[in-house]
Design a protein around this motif. Sequence first.
Motif, mmCIF file in Angstrom:
data_model
loop_
_atom_site.group_PDB
_atom_site.id
_atom_site.type_symbol
_atom_site.label_atom_id
_atom_site.label_comp_id
_atom_site.label_asym_id
_atom_site.label_seq_id
_atom_site.Cartn_x
_atom_site.Cartn_y
_atom_site.Cartn_z
ATOM 1 N N VAL A 201 -1.867 -5.180 -3.741
ATOM 2 C CA VAL A 201 -1.248 -5.920 -4.833
ATOM 3 C C VAL A 201 -2.202 -7.035 -5.249
ATOM 4 O O VAL A 201 -3.160 -7.347 -4.544
ATOM 5 C CB VAL A 201 0.125 -6.518 -4.431
ATOM 6 C CG1 VAL A 201 1.103 -5.429 -4.010
ATOM 7 C CG2 VAL A 201 -0.034 -7.556 -3.326
ATOM 8 N N PHE B 54 0.742 -8.292 -14.604
ATOM 9 C CA PHE B 54 0.263 -8.126 -13.235
ATOM 10 C C PHE B 54 0.211 -6.638 -12.929
ATOM 11 O O PHE B 54 0.802 -5.823 -13.643
ATOM 12 C CB PHE B 54 1.138 -8.875 -12.216
ATOM 13 C CG PHE B 54 2.591 -8.480 -12.233
ATOM 14 C CD1 PHE B 54 3.073 -7.457 -11.420
ATOM 15 C CD2 PHE B 54 3.510 -9.148 -13.060
ATOM 16 C CE1 PHE B 54 4.411 -7.099 -11.430
ATOM 17 C CE2 PHE B 54 4.852 -8.800 -13.066
ATOM 18 C CZ PHE B 54 5.302 -7.763 -12.255
ATOM 19 N N ASP C 176 -1.031 -10.167 -5.818
ATOM 20 C CA ASP C 176 -0.164 -11.325 -5.629
ATOM 21 C C ASP C 176 -0.719 -12.204 -4.501
ATOM 22 O O ASP C 176 -0.809 -11.774 -3.346
ATOM 23 C CB ASP C 176 1.248 -10.835 -5.283
ATOM 24 C CG ASP C 176 2.285 -11.948 -5.282
ATOM 25 O OD1 ASP C 176 1.891 -13.133 -5.260
ATOM 26 O OD2 ASP C 176 3.486 -11.631 -5.289
ATOM 27 N N GLU D 234 0.896 -3.322 -10.695
ATOM 28 C CA GLU D 234 1.927 -2.811 -9.792
ATOM 29 C C GLU D 234 2.046 -1.310 -10.011
ATOM 30 O O GLU D 234 2.052 -0.834 -11.147
ATOM 31 C CB GLU D 234 3.266 -3.496 -10.096
ATOM 32 C CG GLU D 234 4.441 -2.961 -9.338
ATOM 33 C CD GLU D 234 4.398 -3.262 -7.861
ATOM 34 O OE1 GLU D 234 4.874 -2.419 -7.071
ATOM 35 O OE2 GLU D 234 3.893 -4.331 -7.490
ATOM 36 N N PRO E 157 6.571 -6.623 -3.943
ATOM 37 C CA PRO E 157 5.345 -6.205 -4.629
ATOM 38 C C PRO E 157 4.655 -5.077 -3.880
ATOM 39 O O PRO E 157 4.603 -5.053 -2.658
ATOM 40 C CB PRO E 157 4.500 -7.489 -4.607
ATOM 41 C CG PRO E 157 5.511 -8.593 -4.613
ATOM 42 C CD PRO E 157 6.633 -8.082 -3.747
ATOM 43 N N GLY F 57 8.542 -12.779 -14.625
ATOM 44 C CA GLY F 57 7.549 -12.726 -13.562
ATOM 45 C C GLY F 57 7.681 -11.469 -12.731
ATOM 46 O O GLY F 57 8.048 -10.411 -13.226
ATOM 47 N N TYR F 58 7.400 -11.607 -11.437
ATOM 48 C CA TYR F 58 7.355 -10.448 -10.542
ATOM 49 C C TYR F 58 8.707 -9.756 -10.393
ATOM 50 O O TYR F 58 8.755 -8.578 -10.038
ATOM 51 C CB TYR F 58 6.855 -10.880 -9.160
ATOM 52 C CG TYR F 58 5.372 -11.155 -9.113
ATOM 53 C CD1 TYR F 58 4.461 -10.118 -9.003
ATOM 54 C CD2 TYR F 58 4.883 -12.463 -9.184
ATOM 55 C CE1 TYR F 58 3.090 -10.362 -8.960
ATOM 56 C CE2 TYR F 58 3.513 -12.719 -9.138
ATOM 57 C CZ TYR F 58 2.628 -11.663 -9.024
ATOM 58 O OH TYR F 58 1.280 -11.913 -8.990
ATOM 59 N N MET G 35 7.588 -1.950 -6.197
ATOM 60 C CA MET G 35 8.703 -2.484 -6.977
ATOM 61 C C MET G 35 9.513 -1.409 -7.691
ATOM 62 O O MET G 35 10.745 -1.421 -7.650
ATOM 63 C CB MET G 35 8.175 -3.476 -8.018
ATOM 64 C CG MET G 35 7.772 -4.814 -7.470
ATOM 65 S SD MET G 35 7.212 -5.863 -8.816
ATOM 66 C CE MET G 35 7.014 -7.408 -7.946
#
Length: 406
Positions: A318, A45, A320, A47, A152, A8-9, A155
């Motif tokens: 982001v 995702f 998120d 980023e 986020p 994940g993140y 990163m």
Amino acid sequence: MINVIGLGYIGLPTALMMASHGVEVVGTDYNAELVATLNHGHTTFKEKGLDELFRNALQAGIRFTTEYQKTDTYIISVPTPYDKFSKKVDACYVVAAVKSVMEVCPKGATVVIESTVSPGTIDKFVRPVIEADGFRIGQDIHLVHAPERIIPGNMVYELLHNNRTIGADERDIGEQVKKLYASFCQGEIVVTDIRTAEMTKVVENTFRAVNIAFANELAKICRHDNMDVYEIIRICNMHPRVNILQPGPGVGGHCISVDPWFLVGDYPSLAKVIDESMKTNDGMPDFVLGRIHTIMKEKGMTDIGRVGLYGLTYKENVDDMRESPTLQLLESQERHLAPTLKVYDPFIRQDVVEHQYHDLDAFLADVDFVVIMVKHDEIRDNMDKLAGKIVLDCHNICHLPGVYHL
């Protein structure tokens, strides 16, 4: 070879960073669709810098699978939610991952927990799982806690430059894990014991949560007596020993909005300031909703369907949405059985709420009142499009005449 568990993140950037710096890495996640996406050459995702890091890691030979690997080092980066009633950490994902590792790992392996946990979680939940399988900690299995320290939106930079903490039972194992992270981390890496590492990570996020709560409470006080909270904070921060953060519409994400609750849950009779601070932050979406109704009344506006919320994510730039203040506000409004507000966010392409727009101009054409919930660069660059609108700016970024603030 390193087996990173949870992509994940936190887990994915960590795995990519290690691989791109010469470490052999296999990333494992139970989500077969996520693994398939990665194996088809796409990140899961958005980023800054992540796609380039992904390409570098692929060239270096990183692999992705749903299977746990037999190797000598595991890094577990799975979610750690909290129980909203007890406020205690829910370690179920960490426990499940450790159990799966125990099924395949050889004796002598090192298990590194990167997931953020409350102090004592590893003692209470992780050690019993390892010992239940007949492993002796310190001989058959070496246990380490290396809490992540990234956010986020930044990163890649933070993975490279942030200081890190390594908590270990055995100093030599801690030093070995330190060398692993030093393959890419340019910050200072401190080796300590596991419980201290657990506590420091939670305390770091709690400090920021309490500071934000102080700023939010100041905003409410200043609103009550018609004072400019932003000017007051600006002047106060000129003092060499004062650093007040900025108020906002709420706190989201999976760190500041969650981790302090671990201390409240574990130390309910002691964590009084933390408890009140978290309640203050959690109450900000309702405060914003109240400001919306007050401004509508002042402007003689009766149709809440002409009000639009700009931003769905928990922070700027982001995609998120975890613990997003906007989602909290919409949930609160729904409990009051009010019509749903219009919503737009340039980073959220899929439909996640009612009356969601995917184009800024179309969104602005259908609203008379804009609430800036998130300070994305897009809205900063298009302030002229808000001219003639009623604007509630929750971040003090809009300086058009007549703008309302918290």
